[in-house]
Design a protein around this motif. Structure first.
Motif, PDB file in Angstrom:
ATOM      1  N   ALA A 142       0.983  -2.686  -1.606  1.00  0.00           N
ATOM      2  CA  ALA A 142       2.006  -3.058  -0.624  1.00  0.00           C
ATOM      3  C   ALA A 142       3.336  -3.316  -1.317  1.00  0.00           C
ATOM      4  O   ALA A 142       3.365  -3.826  -2.442  1.00  0.00           O
ATOM      5  N   PRO A 143       4.451  -2.997  -0.678  1.00  0.00           N
ATOM      6  CA  PRO A 143       5.762  -3.239  -1.285  1.00  0.00           C
ATOM      7  C   PRO A 143       6.004  -4.722  -1.524  1.00  0.00           C
ATOM      8  O   PRO A 143       5.608  -5.578  -0.720  1.00  0.00           O
ATOM      9  N   THR A 144       6.644  -5.040  -2.629  1.00  0.00           N
ATOM     10  CA  THR A 144       6.989  -6.423  -2.958  1.00  0.00           C
ATOM     11  C   THR A 144       8.391  -6.737  -2.444  1.00  0.00           C
ATOM     12  O   THR A 144       9.085  -5.883  -1.901  1.00  0.00           O
ATOM     13  N   ASP A 145       8.803  -7.983  -2.640  1.00  0.00           N
ATOM     14  CA  ASP A 145      10.146  -8.390  -2.238  1.00  0.00           C
ATOM     15  C   ASP A 145      11.161  -7.840  -3.232  1.00  0.00           C
ATOM     16  O   ASP A 145      11.175  -8.218  -4.401  1.00  0.00           O
ATOM     17  N   LEU A 146      12.007  -6.931  -2.764  1.00  0.00           N
ATOM     18  CA  LEU A 146      13.016  -6.320  -3.624  1.00  0.00           C
ATOM     19  C   LEU A 146      14.404  -6.469  -3.001  1.00  0.00           C
ATOM     20  O   LEU A 146      15.259  -5.602  -3.127  1.00  0.00           O
ATOM     21  N   GLY A 147      14.597  -7.594  -2.329  1.00  0.00           N
ATOM     22  CA  GLY A 147      15.862  -7.844  -1.664  1.00  0.00           C
ATOM     23  C   GLY A 147      17.001  -8.065  -2.648  1.00  0.00           C
ATOM     24  O   GLY A 147      16.814  -8.081  -3.867  1.00  0.00           O
ATOM     25  N   PRO A 148      18.214  -8.258  -2.127  1.00  0.00           N
ATOM     26  CA  PRO A 148      19.393  -8.413  -2.993  1.00  0.00           C
ATOM     27  C   PRO A 148      19.264  -9.536  -4.004  1.00  0.00           C
ATOM     28  O   PRO A 148      19.728  -9.402  -5.136  1.00  0.00           O
TER      29      PRO A 148
END
Length: 370
Positions: free
Chosen positions: A308-314
């Motif tokens: 699953a995609p991880t948190d890659l926010g700004p």
């Protein structure tokens, strides 16, 4: 519905699910299935609060909702780039299996139109001033090709959208755990005789480099041209696994994606055109890498965890940019190989950009600029 306010969103919903667009202030609009195209939905953004960010919310069959579709954007012109709508989802199970099979059999696969024209234009707007600065000041030791490392990390939600849209494909190719080892923009000067000689990334085409490249064995390159590529514009060629005696020229459009196995022999022609060949390169690995000769280079940014995609926010990307130096790789990679040490070295040819060159970098908020 006002055609000028109509937006399209690509979403693969499960049976019984529906899609809602919701402003931060709470205004909601149901997204309607496209009458002709599967997995596409339309939303009348004119019914949402002008200037307020909104998110796409998935409403499950049992009535519960999830706002896992992370991306929020403003409706006014000055809002952030809508990379969610500008990156194609490669999550159709049949198509994912086809691409995986192509990579296993031939060592490469091209997926058309992964980035939209708007996203490509935005990325070019970030890198073109940096490229122009390097060549204007004659700061590149090798004047016809440069690599800019980590300059696109902070484009808002770019990596998050890429991970979300490509997760099933990356999982099928790399595995459930996927790390971004490095990302860089490569530029080949217009009218240049420079050509990347035939090599393979698992060992750089050199004896003695295999020890340093063992970490690459399970990884895959993702190469996305930001300009159209034809035979005159530093076109990439590959020697496929199933026909190694025959090189294939890969003509591609801006925004297409080339997935390339690290054992594939490949190279590129000269750029005889009047346009700089600019491309975006990412390397995805199944485990973190540790380059002791250049610890500031490896990102080791986890893209998928358990598939699953991880948190890659700004916030995540800007923190990484602060921790990892931004480099101008002014030589081609072959010039950083030291045969006496039988490993890659990174001497003075990897210099940190000057503050003047980075003052207008759009990636991070004020105070986070590099």
């Amino acid at each position: 519905m006002n055609p000028s306010s109509q937006r399209l969103i690509e979403m693969h919903l499960q049976h019984g699910e529906s899609l809602v667009a919701r402003s931060d202030g709470g205004t909601s609009v149901d997204c309607e299935p496209h009458p002709d195209l599967p997995h596409l939905y339309t939303v009348d953004a004119g019914k949402l609060a002008p200037g307020e960010p909104f998110r796409y919310v998935v409403r499950r069959a049992d009535g519960t909702e999830t706002a896992e579709r992370y991306f929020a954007h403003a409706l006014d012109k000055g809002g952030p780039v809508d990379v969610w709508e500008g990156i194609r989802a490669v999550d159709n199970a049949f198509y994912t299996a086809e691409v995986q099979h192509h990579i296993e059999r031939r060592g490469f696969a091209v997926v058309r139109g992964v980035l939209s024209a708007d996203v490509v234009s935005t990325l070019r707007a970030v890198v073109h001033p940096l490229i122009a600065d390097v060549w204007r000041e004659d700061r590149a030791a090798y004047r016809d090709k440069i690599n800019l490392e980590k300059v696109l990390l902070g484009v808002p939600c770019l990596l998050q959208a890429l991970a979300e849209k490509l997760a099933p494909l990356l999982r099928s190719i790399v595995g459930d755990e996927v790390f971004l080892e490095y990302e860089q923009v490569m530029a080949v000067r217009a009218g240049s005789s420079y050509a990347t000689r035939r090599h393979r990334d698992v060992d750089g085409g050199k004896d003695g480099f295999s020890e340093a490249s063992r970490r690459h064995k399970g990884s895959v390159h993702l190469w996305i041209p930001l300009v159209d590529i034809d035979e005159t514009r530093a076109c990439i060629y590959v020697d496929p696994f199933d026909a190694p005696e025959r090189s294939i020229e890969l003509e591609m459009r801006a925004g297409d994606a080339l997935f390339l196995h690290n054992y594939v022999w490949h190279g590129s022609r000269a750029n005889a055109s009047v346009v700089d060949r600019v491309s975006w390169l990412l390397n995805f690995a199944p485990a973190p890498s540790h380059d002791e000769t250049n610890p500031g280079a490896d990102l080791n940014l986890q893209i998928l965890r358990g598939g699953a995609p991880t948190d890659l926010g700004p916030d995540v990307c800007c923190r990484l940019v602060r921790e990892k130096h931004v480099f101008l790789n002014l030589f081609d990679a072959f010039f950083t190989y030291d045969p006496s040490l039988m490993r890659m070295v990174h001497p003075d040819n990897r210099r940190v950009r000057t503050p003047r060159a980075t003052a207008s970098h759009p990636s991070c908020p004020a105070g986070d600029e590099r």
